[in-house]
Design an enzyme around this catalytic site. Structure first.
Site, PDB file in Angstrom:
ATOM      1  N   CYS A   1       0.022   6.293  30.176  1.00  0.00           N
ATOM      2  CA  CYS A   1      -0.414   7.052  29.004  1.00  0.00           C
ATOM      3  C   CYS A   1      -1.149   6.184  27.989  1.00  0.00           C
ATOM      4  O   CYS A   1      -1.936   6.691  27.190  1.00  0.00           O
ATOM      5  CB  CYS A   1       0.783   7.743  28.356  1.00  0.00           C
ATOM      6  SG  CYS A   1       1.435   9.118  29.339  1.00  0.00           S
TER       7      CYS A   1
ATOM      8  N   HIS B   1      -3.403  12.738  24.090  1.00  0.00           N
ATOM      9  CA  HIS B   1      -3.046  12.998  22.700  1.00  0.00           C
ATOM     10  C   HIS B   1      -4.134  12.434  21.788  1.00  0.00           C
ATOM     11  O   HIS B   1      -4.937  11.572  22.186  1.00  0.00           O
ATOM     12  CB  HIS B   1      -1.691  12.352  22.398  1.00  0.00           C
ATOM     13  CG  HIS B   1      -1.188  12.582  21.020  1.00  0.00           C
ATOM     14  ND1 HIS B   1      -1.494  11.738  19.973  1.00  0.00           N
ATOM     15  CD2 HIS B   1      -0.386  13.549  20.507  1.00  0.00           C
ATOM     16  CE1 HIS B   1      -0.916  12.173  18.877  1.00  0.00           C
ATOM     17  NE2 HIS B   1      -0.230  13.275  19.169  1.00  0.00           N
TER      18      HIS B   1
ATOM     19  N   VAL C   1      -4.345  10.236  19.529  1.00  0.00           N
ATOM     20  CA  VAL C   1      -4.476   8.798  19.261  1.00  0.00           C
ATOM     21  C   VAL C   1      -4.746   7.981  20.519  1.00  0.00           C
ATOM     22  O   VAL C   1      -4.874   6.762  20.445  1.00  0.00           O
ATOM     23  CB  VAL C   1      -3.228   8.236  18.550  1.00  0.00           C
ATOM     24  CG1 VAL C   1      -3.025   8.903  17.209  1.00  0.00           C
ATOM     25  CG2 VAL C   1      -1.982   8.359  19.424  1.00  0.00           C
ATOM     26  N   LYS C   2      -4.848   8.637  21.675  1.00  0.00           N
ATOM     27  CA  LYS C   2      -5.070   7.894  22.909  1.00  0.00           C
ATOM     28  C   LYS C   2      -6.551   7.518  23.069  1.00  0.00           C
ATOM     29  O   LYS C   2      -7.401   7.890  22.261  1.00  0.00           O
ATOM     30  CB  LYS C   2      -4.588   8.711  24.105  1.00  0.00           C
ATOM     31  CG  LYS C   2      -3.086   8.974  24.108  1.00  0.00           C
ATOM     32  CD  LYS C   2      -2.273   7.692  24.106  1.00  0.00           C
ATOM     33  CE  LYS C   2      -0.811   7.895  24.445  1.00  0.00           C
ATOM     34  NZ  LYS C   2      -0.060   8.688  23.473  1.00  0.00           N
ATOM     35  N   THR C   3      -6.852   6.793  24.143  1.00  0.00           N
ATOM     36  CA  THR C   3      -8.206   6.266  24.344  1.00  0.00           C
ATOM     37  C   THR C   3      -9.234   7.382  24.352  1.00  0.00           C
ATOM     38  O   THR C   3     -10.330   7.240  23.796  1.00  0.00           O
ATOM     39  CB  THR C   3      -8.273   5.471  25.659  1.00  0.00           C
ATOM     40  OG1 THR C   3      -7.176   4.564  25.717  1.00  0.00           O
ATOM     41  CG2 THR C   3      -9.583   4.698  25.743  1.00  0.00           C
TER      42      THR C   3
END
Length: 391
Positions: free
Chosen positions: A149, A180, A182-184
Site C-alpha cells: 500500500c 487513498h 495520501v498515497k502515491t
C-alpha cells in the site's frame, strides 16, 4: 500556512477525466474500470490487476482468495496500519507478529523463528521494498501476500541482478495496493490486488462482486443468459468508473510524482547528514523507494517535544505507526510489549516528515529549520546521538 504530511496532487487533467466519466453511460462496472486495471497491471508488470473500493478491501479479498480461514496463522509486521492485521482477523485467522529490520519492514530472521506460518504478509514500510526473496526463503511453505500500500512505483534488484517492480509478484502470490488520497496515486479511496495467477485473479473478481458467478461454463444450473449463481459469499467492494477515470490520469503521472517525492527525500537526506540527533530511515541498497513516507528517527526522550513543536508551527508531522501488537485488541489475543523490540524502539523514535509532489524547496527548508530548532532546544545525550547515527 499549514503544511500537511501528505496530500493528493490533482490537476486539470484529473478534473476533466472525472467530469467526462460522470457523463458516461456506465458509472460502475464499465470499460473505464477495465482500462484502469489493464494499465495498472502493465505499470507493475503483473498479469492481472483487480481494483476494489479500498486498500483494506484489497487485503480482505486477497486473503480470502488465497484461502485464509479460521485458525490459519497469518504472520505480518507490527509497523503497519491496523488494516493489515484486521483483514486477516475478518477471515477468522490468528495473526502473529514478527519483528522488523532497521528500515521498519519485516525481518527475514524474525520470520524464520516463527513456526509454520501459513501466510506471510511483508509490508513495504514507507515505500522502501522489504526483503522479499529472503522473507520467502525464511518461510518456504507459506503463501506470501505483499502489503504494498506504500510502495506503488518502488523497485528492487533481485539476486539474479534483475530489477523488479513492486507488484509484479515475482516472489509472492499477490500484492495489495491502496489509492487513498495520501498515497502515491489516488482514486479518492480505492485499492487493488495484482497477481500472475489466473485462478486467484478470478476469485478476487468474484469476491469483490458479492461472490457472484456469471460464467455459464462453471454454473451448476444456468437457466438463461441473465443467470448468475452464488457459490460463496463475497462483498460489494467494487471501484466505480468515476474513480477509475481519476486513477488512469494519476497512473499517467506516476513517474513524475514518484520522482518529485524522491527529490524531496534527497533534500531531507542532505540536510540531516550532519545534524546531531536525527537520522533519516533510508531504503536498502539495490532498492528504489516510492517514498510514501519520509521517516526519521530522533531520540525517544525528545520525540514528543519535537512533534509538538513542529505541529505548533503548522507542520503536519505524523508518527507511523503505533505497533499493531500493542493495540488493546491484539493484546487481548496474546500479544505483549517486548514481543517485537526493534519495532517498539523504532516506534518510540519515529517521525514522518511532510512529503508530497506539491512541496516546494521553501517547504522543505521550513521543515528542516523547524526540526533543527526543536532538537536544539534540549540537545540529546551523546550516547543517543551516537546510537542514531549508527542506524
Amino acid at each position: 500556512m499549514p503544511l500537511p504530511y501528505s496530500r493528493q496532487t490533482i490537476g486539470a487533467a484529473e478534473v476533466a477525466a472525472v467530469a467526462h466519466a460522470v457523463g458516461d453511460a456506465l458509472l460502475t462496472g464499465g470499460p473505464t474500470l477495465a482500462r484502469f486495471e489493464a494499465r495498472l497491471a502493465d505499470t507493475v508488470g503483473a498479469r492481472f490487476a483487480i481494483a476494489v473500493s479500498s486498500g483494506t478491501a484489497a487485503l480482505h479479498v486477497a486473503y480470502l482468495a488465497a484461502g485464509v480461514g479460521k485458525g490459519d496463522r497469518v504472520l505480518t509486521a507490527p509497523l503497519t496500519f491496523v488494516a493489515t492485521a484486521n483483514a486477516a482477523v475478518h477471515c477468522g485467522a490468528d495473526v502473529a507478529f514478527a519483528d522488523v529490520d532497521a528500515r521498519g519492514s519485516l525481518d527475514p530472521a524474525a520470520v524464520a523463528r516463527v513456526e509454520n506460518p501459513a501466510f506471510v504478509v511483508p509490508v513495504h514500510f514507507a515505500g522502501h521494498p522489504a526483503q522479499l526473496e529472503a522473507i520467502a526463503a525464511a518461510a518456504p511453505s507459506a503463501v506470501v501476500i505483499e502489503d504494498a500500500c506504500h510502495a506503488l512505483g518502488a523497485t528492487y534488484r533481485d539476486r539474479d541482478g534483475a530489477w523488479r517492480r513492486i507488484g509484479d509478484c515475482a516472489h509472492s502470490a499477490m500484492a495489495v495496493f491502496s489509492f487513498h488520497a495520501v498515497k502515491t496515486i489516488t482514486t479518492g479511496e480505492g485499492g487493488a490486488i495484482t497477481t500472475n495467477d489466473a485462478l486467484l485473479a478470478g476469485r478476487c473478481r468474484r469476491l469483490r462482486d458479492h461472490g457472484l458467478v456469471r460464467d455459464a461454463t462453471v454454473m451448476q444450473a444456468p437457466d438463461g443468459p441473465w443467470a448468475y449463481e452464488l457459490h460463496e459469499i463475497g462483498f460489494n467492494y467494487r471501484l466505480t468508473d468515476i474513480q477509475a477515470a481519476l486513477g488512469l490520469v494519476q497512473l499517467d503521472r506516476l513517474v513524475e510524482m514518484a520522482a518529485a517525492r524522491t527529490v524531496i527525500a534527497r533534500r531531507y537526506t542532505e540536510a540531516f547528514a550532519d545534524l546531531p540527533g536525527v537520522s533519516l530511515v533510508a531504503p536498502a541498497p539495490d532498492t528504489r523507494s516510492s517514498w510514501h513516507l519520509v521517516p526519521v528517527r530522533v531520540p525517544a526522550t525528545r520525540r514528543r517535544a519535537v512533534y509538538e513543536a513542529l505541529r505548533a508551527q503548522g507542520i503536519g508531522v505524523q508518527v507511523h505507526y503505533t505497533p499493531v501488537h500493542l493495540q488493546p485488541f491484539y493484546r487481548r489475543r496474546g500479544s505483549a510489549a517486548g514481543d517485537c523490540p526493534v519495532a517498539e524502539t523504532f516506534y518510540g523514535e519515529e517521525l514522518s516528515l511532510p512529503c508530497f509532489p506539491g512541496m516546494t524547496d521553501d517547504d522543505v527548508r521550513r521543515v528542516v529549520a523547524a526540526l533543527t530548532a526543536a532538537l536544539a532546544e534540549t540537545p540529546a545525550p551523546q550516547d543517543e546521538i551516537h546510537a542514531h547515527h549508527a542506524c
